[in-house]
Design a protein around this motif. Structure first.
Motif, PDB file in Angstrom:
ATOM      1  N   ASN A   1      25.263  -3.831 -15.769  1.00  0.00           N
ATOM      2  CA  ASN A   1      25.307  -2.810 -14.729  1.00  0.00           C
ATOM      3  C   ASN A   1      24.068  -2.917 -13.841  1.00  0.00           C
ATOM      4  OD1 ASN A   1      27.703  -1.807 -15.720  1.00  0.00           O
ATOM      5  ND2 ASN A   1      26.720  -0.278 -17.025  1.00  0.00           N
ATOM      6  N   GLY A   2      24.287  -2.845 -12.541  1.00  0.00           N
ATOM      7  CA  GLY A   2      23.176  -2.986 -11.608  1.00  0.00           C
ATOM      8  C   GLY A   2      22.953  -4.412 -11.162  1.00  0.00           C
TER       9      GLY A   2
ATOM     10  N   TYR B   1      15.579 -11.611  -8.577  1.00  0.00           N
ATOM     11  CA  TYR B   1      16.741 -11.836  -7.710  1.00  0.00           C
ATOM     12  C   TYR B   1      17.307 -10.496  -7.284  1.00  0.00           C
ATOM     13  CZ  TYR B   1      19.890 -11.158 -11.802  1.00  0.00           C
ATOM     14  OH  TYR B   1      20.573 -10.662 -12.887  1.00  0.00           O
ATOM     15  N   ILE B   2      18.437 -10.542  -6.617  1.00  0.00           N
ATOM     16  CA  ILE B   2      18.974  -9.349  -5.988  1.00  0.00           C
ATOM     17  C   ILE B   2      19.161  -8.202  -6.976  1.00  0.00           C
ATOM     18  CG2 ILE B   2      21.355 -10.137  -6.270  1.00  0.00           C
ATOM     19  CD1 ILE B   2      21.986  -8.854  -3.554  1.00  0.00           C
ATOM     20  N   ALA B   3      19.474  -8.523  -8.237  1.00  0.00           N
ATOM     21  CA  ALA B   3      19.699  -7.463  -9.224  1.00  0.00           C
ATOM     22  C   ALA B   3      18.397  -6.777  -9.629  1.00  0.00           C
ATOM     23  CB  ALA B   3      20.402  -8.033 -10.452  1.00  0.00           C
ATOM     24  N   THR B   4      17.359  -7.569  -9.936  1.00  0.00           N
ATOM     25  CA  THR B   4      16.113  -6.984 -10.442  1.00  0.00           C
ATOM     26  C   THR B   4      15.304  -6.282  -9.363  1.00  0.00           C
ATOM     27  OG1 THR B   4      14.970  -9.107 -10.112  1.00  0.00           O
ATOM     28  CG2 THR B   4      15.907  -8.679 -12.290  1.00  0.00           C
ATOM     29  N   HIS B   5      15.410  -6.748  -8.113  1.00  0.00           N
ATOM     30  CA  HIS B   5      14.542  -6.233  -7.061  1.00  0.00           C
ATOM     31  C   HIS B   5      15.285  -5.499  -5.944  1.00  0.00           C
ATOM     32  CE1 HIS B   5      11.526  -8.556  -9.131  1.00  0.00           C
ATOM     33  NE2 HIS B   5      10.604  -8.023  -8.365  1.00  0.00           N
ATOM     34  N   ALA B   6      16.578  -5.192  -6.156  1.00  0.00           N
ATOM     35  CA  ALA B   6      17.302  -4.413  -5.145  1.00  0.00           C
ATOM     36  C   ALA B   6      18.399  -3.569  -5.774  1.00  0.00           C
ATOM     37  CB  ALA B   6      17.874  -5.339  -4.072  1.00  0.00           C
TER      38      ALA B   6
ATOM     39  N   GLN C   1      23.921 -13.161  -2.804  1.00  0.00           N
ATOM     40  CA  GLN C   1      22.846 -13.059  -3.786  1.00  0.00           C
ATOM     41  C   GLN C   1      21.654 -13.899  -3.337  1.00  0.00           C
ATOM     42  OE1 GLN C   1      24.082 -13.090  -7.908  1.00  0.00           O
ATOM     43  NE2 GLN C   1      26.228 -12.978  -7.338  1.00  0.00           N
ATOM     44  N   TRP C   2      20.468 -13.430  -3.657  1.00  0.00           N
ATOM     45  CA  TRP C   2      19.254 -14.159  -3.309  1.00  0.00           C
ATOM     46  C   TRP C   2      18.301 -14.200  -4.497  1.00  0.00           C
ATOM     47  CZ3 TRP C   2      15.205 -10.896  -3.997  1.00  0.00           C
ATOM     48  CH2 TRP C   2      15.409  -9.526  -3.813  1.00  0.00           C
ATOM     49  N   TYR C   3      17.431 -15.195  -4.482  1.00  0.00           N
ATOM     50  CA  TYR C   3      16.507 -15.441  -5.583  1.00  0.00           C
ATOM     51  C   TYR C   3      15.109 -15.678  -4.988  1.00  0.00           C
ATOM     52  CZ  TYR C   3      21.074 -16.678  -7.569  1.00  0.00           C
ATOM     53  OH  TYR C   3      22.389 -16.678  -7.945  1.00  0.00           O
ATOM     54  N   GLY C   4      14.087 -15.154  -5.640  1.00  0.00           N
ATOM     55  CA  GLY C   4      12.722 -15.335  -5.153  1.00  0.00           C
ATOM     56  C   GLY C   4      11.714 -15.318  -6.288  1.00  0.00           C
TER      57      GLY C   4
END
Length: 626
Positions: free
Chosen positions: A463-464, A397-402, A553-556
């Motif tokens: 954080n992040g 999602y937006i946190a892990t990949h952006a 937020q986005w999820y993929g």
């Protein structure tokens, strides 16, 4: 643990041990119906019981509860078959039916069906029914706890006051049932009961005991159905008719249907037997080598299992070997979907919703692997290093990949180490507060923070993550100061905001909506470009007086880099088919997210654009990972 039975009228003995992970405990008092489902197939395949042609009934003696269960499995050609069309709510895919007939499970642990001698007891002003039917239970009405009985397990787990109240009922109930001090025991199990969806049905929330079960235990369903069928309990059906009845126990993932045989009348009414259908799948076979010193007595009993035989094709040519991977249709084994947050959070709920439909579509079971920690880095690194064969996937999602990659140097590359499969959903960010905090609206919040910097603390999923970025953007745009408290995922962050340890949070609408609806979180603003149709009276942050705070937020779904293109295309097609399912769309949108599909290339382009966007935010806000 299974062996030939020492009981003259039984085929095999079955001992179940429940391990308390993190509690250093092993409890052999309860039974487990789900594990019981695999006992008969195992016994037949290991030669403990001879199979019949068509179907085979194995009488199992449960050593834990000293009770008997007839387990019937399909054995065409005298061989166990696992393939079939029987589906179980909460379990992906279908399999052959396995019928469990409980013959004498009533009072099997405590010696009495109602071990306190009463069908209703009053503990701390609450009426409960203490019942021992396949599993010792303490049942309480949902309305007596101020609940509807249809709350999600994650909502119940996050309600600390409720969990403490349930435990305060369970412990004295255990004493009254003759179980002694149950503070370190898994029995009795608490059950919160409410009306079903029609005749012969009851809704149950079953606890294990310190977490609400995602669906329901089999033995627990027997106990709940028994309490429903008999008169005088807190869960009793008004009719309480004798004869054969099929009772539906409704749980968060669907229903378990229990066939009960009721005999007698008035105070003499009793349950003679109860039965239900389950399924089982064979997942592993091999040798377990345990040193003799582990056992207090010399090991004796059945002959060891035959070791797994490795099939080696010695005559394969180099050409054949090169072509071999292409000769097998994907997928060939269980698929693991890694979730970078703790169980019970929004990401976890979304992953399980998708897996429930995606697994049967692909023809394989999908298991959820929650790997929380390091703001999603642990899960991301694990998937990035996994075998690129399509059997290990990730709900990124937006946190892990952006956001996290934009904030700090990581041991994975969000672009180079992954193959994007497709978008799943998007969800705006919401500013929420604990209802007990004296904040009228966003303008009032800003005024209080300017008058007294760091008056309030905000929770984040780490954080992040999006809640961290949104809070920091809010501080930057409003010119205020707040203390940030990072957590390992959204679930504990929300829990502490509800509990008052922190006062504010910027979760996704998908995460926050159930708590907003129940009144445990108060929404102040949507950190997005427009209002949400689900919360039409909640203004955007800009409308509330603070511009520049828009975090969608986005999820993929992602796979490890170098996963073959045909597999990625197959997964994308199947994922988009699942997301087109109206039931899946409804379930996701009801929680505050909008279903969003894409091609792999579109998701890849989104990741690159988002990393660039959030790197700019990091520079402007002077954010750090600390």
């Amino acid at each position: 643990m299974v062996s030939r039975s020492a009981q003259p009228d039984c085929d095999v003995d079955y001992l179940f041990a429940q391990v308390g992970v993190g509690q250093k405990s092993v409890d052999t008092r309860p039974n487990c119906g789900n594990m019981l489902s695999g006992v008969a197939p195992f016994a037949i395949e290991q030669g403990l019981v001879a199979a019949k042609d068509g179907q085979t009934t194995v009488r199992v003696f449960n050593v834990n509860t000293r009770s008997r269960i007839d387990v019937t499995v399909l054995t065409p050609g005298r061989r166990v078959t696992y393939d079939g069309q029987t589906g179980i709510d909460g379990v992906a895919g279908t399999a052959a039916p396995i019928r469990l007939d409980f013959l004498d499970a009533w009072g099997s642990v405590t010696g009495a069906l109602f071990p306190t001698g009463r069908r209703i007891d009053v503990i701390d002003g609450i009426e409960v029914s203490c019942i021992d039917a396949a599993m010792p239970l303490v049942i309480v009405r949902a309305r007596d706890l101020g609940l509807t009985g249809r709350e999600l397990p994650s909502d119940l787990d996050a309600n600390r006051a409720l969990m403490e109240r349930v435990e305060a009922l369970r412990r004295p109930a255990g004493l009254a049932m003759g179980l002694g001090d149950v503070s370190e025991s898994v029995i009795p199990k608490p059950v919160i009961a409410s009306d079903g969806d029609g005749p012969d049905s009851i809704t149950s929330r079953y606890f294990t005991p310190r977490r609400c079960h995602a669906s329901h235990a089999v033995t627990g369903a027997i106990g709940v159905a028994t309490a429903y069928a008999l008169p005088g309990t807190v869960a009793s059906d008004a009719r309480c008719a004798s004869g054969e009845r099929r009772i539906a126990v409704l749980h968060p993932q669907g229903r378990i249907e229990v066939d009960v045989s009721v005999a007698g009348s008035d105070d003499e009414v009793r349950i003679e037997r109860a039965a239900l259908v389950r399924t089982a799948r064979k997942i592993m076979q091999g040798d377990l080598h345990i040193p003799e010193y582990v056992f207090s007595n010399p090991v004796s009993g059945d002959k060891p299992m035959k070791p797994v035989q490795a099939l080696i094709a010695a005559a394969l040519t180099a050409t054949t070997l090169a072509a071999a991977p292409l000769a097998h249709a994907y997928p060939t084994k269980v698929i693991t979907l890694v979730v970078p947050t703790a169980a019970g959070g929004a990401n976890d709920a979304m992953a399980r919703t998708i897996a429930q439909k995606l697994g049967p579509l692909l023809g394989q079971t999908i298991i959820i692997d929650n790997r929380a920690g390091a703001n999603g880095s642990i899960a991301s690194e694990f998937v990035a290093r996994a075998q690129p064969d399509g059997h290990t996937l990730m709900l990124g999602y937006i946190a892990t990949h952006a956001m996290n990659p934009a904030l700090q140097k990581l041991r994975y590359d969000a672009v180079a180490d992954f193959e994007p499969i497709g978008l799943v959903a998007t969800s705006p960010t919401l500013l929420v507060t604990n209802p007990g905090v004296p904040i009228k609206d966003v303008r009032d919040l800003v005024a209080q923070l300017k008058a007294k910097p760091d008056k309030f603390a905000y929770a984040s999923a780490g954080n992040g993550t999006a809640p961290h970025y949104a809070a920091e953007l809010f501080k930057l745009s409003a010119g205020v100061s707040m203390t940030g408290v990072p957590y390992k995922g959204s679930a504990p962050a929300v829990s502490d905001t509800i509990g008052g340890q922190t006062q504010l949070m910027f979760p996704s609408l998908f995460t926050a909506l159930p708590y907003v609806k129940s009144g445990r979180l108060k929404p102040l603003a949507v950190a997005g470009a427009k209002r949400s149709a689900l919360l039409p009276n909640v203004p955007t942050m800009k409308e509330a007086g603070v511009d520049g705070v828009e975090v969608e937020q986005w999820y993929g779904i992602f796979a490890p880099a170098k996963t073959p293109k045909p597999i990625i295309e197959q997964l994308n097609k199947a994922l988009n088919q699942v997301l087109a399912d109206k039931d899946i769309e409804r379930r996701i949108e009801e929680h505050g997210a909008d279903v969003q599909t894409s091609t792999p290339a579109e998701l890849g382009a989104l990741v690159k654009a988002e990393i660039a966007k959030w790197k700019s935010v990091v520079a402007r806000a002077k954010l750090t990972a600390e």
